[in-house]
Structures are given as structure tokens and as C-alpha cells.
Design a protein around this motif. Structure first.
Motif, PDB file in Angstrom:
ATOM      1  N   GLU A  79       8.020  -3.396  13.336  1.00 53.07           N
ATOM      2  CA  GLU A  79       6.888  -2.726  12.773  1.00 53.07           C
ATOM      3  C   GLU A  79       7.210  -1.731  12.122  1.00 53.07           C
ATOM      4  N   HIS A  80       6.745  -1.419  10.745  1.00 49.70           N
ATOM      5  CA  HIS A  80       6.882  -0.198   9.847  1.00 49.70           C
ATOM      6  C   HIS A  80       5.587   0.282   9.302  1.00 49.70           C
TER       7      HIS A  80
ATOM      8  N   ALA B 128       6.616  -9.794  11.636  1.00 50.21           N
ATOM      9  CA  ALA B 128       6.572  -8.401  11.484  1.00 50.21           C
ATOM     10  C   ALA B 128       5.353  -7.813  10.883  1.00 50.21           C
ATOM     11  N   SER B 129       5.341  -6.426  10.830  1.00 54.97           N
ATOM     12  CA  SER B 129       4.244  -5.567  10.499  1.00 54.97           C
ATOM     13  C   SER B 129       4.630  -4.597   9.441  1.00 54.97           C
ATOM     14  N   PHE B 130       4.309  -4.521   8.179  1.00 58.33           N
ATOM     15  CA  PHE B 130       4.338  -3.251   7.391  1.00 58.33           C
ATOM     16  C   PHE B 130       3.178  -2.894   7.004  1.00 58.33           C
TER      17      PHE B 130
ATOM     18  N   VAL C 175       0.224  -4.753   4.810  1.00 54.94           N
ATOM     19  CA  VAL C 175      -1.277  -4.475   4.562  1.00 54.94           C
ATOM     20  C   VAL C 175      -0.961  -3.167   3.554  1.00 54.94           C
ATOM     21  N   ASN C 176      -1.613  -3.086   2.430  1.00 59.52           N
ATOM     22  CA  ASN C 176      -1.870  -2.122   1.789  1.00 59.52           C
ATOM     23  C   ASN C 176      -0.580  -1.308   1.113  1.00 59.52           C
ATOM     24  N   CYS C 177       0.273  -2.358   0.933  1.00 60.43           N
ATOM     25  CA  CYS C 177       1.585  -2.028   0.469  1.00 60.43           C
ATOM     26  C   CYS C 177       1.759  -1.829  -1.169  1.00 60.43           C
ATOM     27  N   THR C 178       2.940  -1.335  -1.478  1.00 62.29           N
ATOM     28  CA  THR C 178       3.390  -1.306  -2.931  1.00 62.29           C
ATOM     29  C   THR C 178       4.418  -1.781  -3.160  1.00 62.29           C
TER      30      THR C 178
END
Length: 210
Positions: free
Chosen positions: A31-32, A50-52, A73-76
Motif C-alpha cells: 500500500e502506497h 496492491a494499492s497506490f 486511484v487518482n495517480c499520475t
């Protein structure tokens, strides 16, 4: 440079990982949140769940990686490569891809709603059974891609190149056939009626012969 829909800015990051080699690692269950990943090699990683969240990936390599039930989620993602990467049942809601490469990308199931993919080269990619509501595919190059049974309701498809793309079973209700390239695209009869109506035609059932 690609922008998030409605001009929203990327969340600030709070920590960073730089120049690390995660190639072939198993990152399942990690998880990050709000982490900036720069020049990280994730080639052939195995990722189960995994969770980012609100992370930033720049110059990272996801080639031949396999992600199942994972969340970004909501990553760039900026200047990242996804050659032959596989996403199965993953959640990428609100994520933005800028200047990324996607050769032979495979996506099955999952939720990619509000994803930003403007100008993305998705040629020959396979996307099946994915929720992509209100995704930004403006100017996306999807020639020879498979986009079957995909929920594209509200998606931005202006100037998208869908030449020879297999679109069967997908929601094309907001596709303007005059604002995209559809040459030799594969569609089903129901979609044909939707596109005909978008062109202003009055589609009716055939009358019996006299």
C-alpha cells in the motif's frame, strides 16, 4: 502536457522512491499513498491487490507486469512504458497518463472511469469489459485496438482514431461519428443504429413486403 479533466491538479506527494529496481518482484498487497516514484523499474512485477493512491510515477517501466485486483486511484503517470502489461479487474479511477507508451497493453474488467488518456497510442491494445465512463480519449490512437463490451458512456472521443478497432458490445452513445475516425471499425447492429441516429437518421424496423 496532458491535464486532468476539469483542470484538477495532481495531489501533492509526501515521500519518494527514486532509481530503484523492482523488476520481477512480487509487490502483492503493498500500500502506497502520495508517493512519487521516479525511474523505478517495475518490469515483470507480480501484483495481486496492491494499492497506490494519489501517487506519481515518472519515467517508470511497467513492461510485461501483471496486475490483478490492484488499485491505482487518482495517480499520475508521466513518460512511463506499459509494453505488454496486463491489468485484470483493476481500479484506476481518476488516473492520468501523459506521454506514456502502451504497446500490446491488455486490460480485462475493472474500473477506469475518469481516466485521462488524451493522445495516447493504444494501437493494438486489448480492452475488454472495462468501465471507462467519462474517460478522456481525446485524440487517442486506437487503430486495430480491441475495445469490446466497454462502458464508454460520457467518454471524450473527439478526434480519436478508431480505424479497424473492434468496438462490439461497447457503449457508443456519446460518440460523434463525424468527430472521430471510424474507417473499417467493427461494430454490431445495435451500435450501427446508435451511430445512424447520431447522424440524424430515423432508424425504423423494416416493413413487410407488399
Amino acid at each position: 502536457m496532458a491535464e486532468r479533466r476539469y483542470g484538477a491538479s495532481a495531489p501533492p506527494t509526501e515521500s519518494e522512491v527514486r532509481h530503484e529496481d523492482w523488476a520481477c518482484d512480487d509487490i502483492s498487497g503493498q500500500e502506497h499513498a502520495r508517493v512519487a516514484f521516479h525511474d523505478v523499474d517495475l518490469t515483470e512485477v507480480v501484483d495481486q491487490g496492491a494499492s497506490f493512491t494519489e501517487c506519481v510515477f515518472s519515467d517508470c517501466r511497467f513492461n510485461a507486469s501483471a496486475h490483478t485486483d490492484a488499485a491505482f486511484v487518482n495517480c499520475t503517470f508521466t513518460n512511463c512504458s506499459f509494453f505488454d502489461a496486463t491489468f485484470t479487474g483493476c481500479k484506476l479511477v481518476g488516473s492520468l497518463f501523459d506521454r506514456c507508451s502502451f504497446g500490446l497493453l491488455k486490460v480485462t474488467g475493472g474500473d477506469w472511469s475518469f481516466v485521462g488518456l488524451p493522445g495516447a497510442d493504444l494501437s493494438k491494445s486489448t480492452i475488454v469489459g472495462v468501465r471507462m465512463r467519462e474517460a478522456d480519449l481525446t485524440g487517442a490512437r486506437c487503430a486495430d485496438a480491441t475495445l469490446r463490451h466497454t462502458d464508454l458512456a460520457g467518454a471524450q472521443l473527439h478526434r480519436a482514431d478508431l480505424t479497424r478497432a473492434d468496438l462490439r458490445g461497447s457503449d457508443l452513445s456519446t460518440l460523434d461519428p463525424l468527430a472521430a475516425t471510424l474507417r473499417q471499425a467493427i461494430i454490431d447492429p445495435e451500435q450501427a443504429a446508435v451511430l445512424a441516429e447520431a447522424l440524424g437518421l430515423d432508424v425504423r424496423s423494416a416493413l413487410p413486403p407488399p
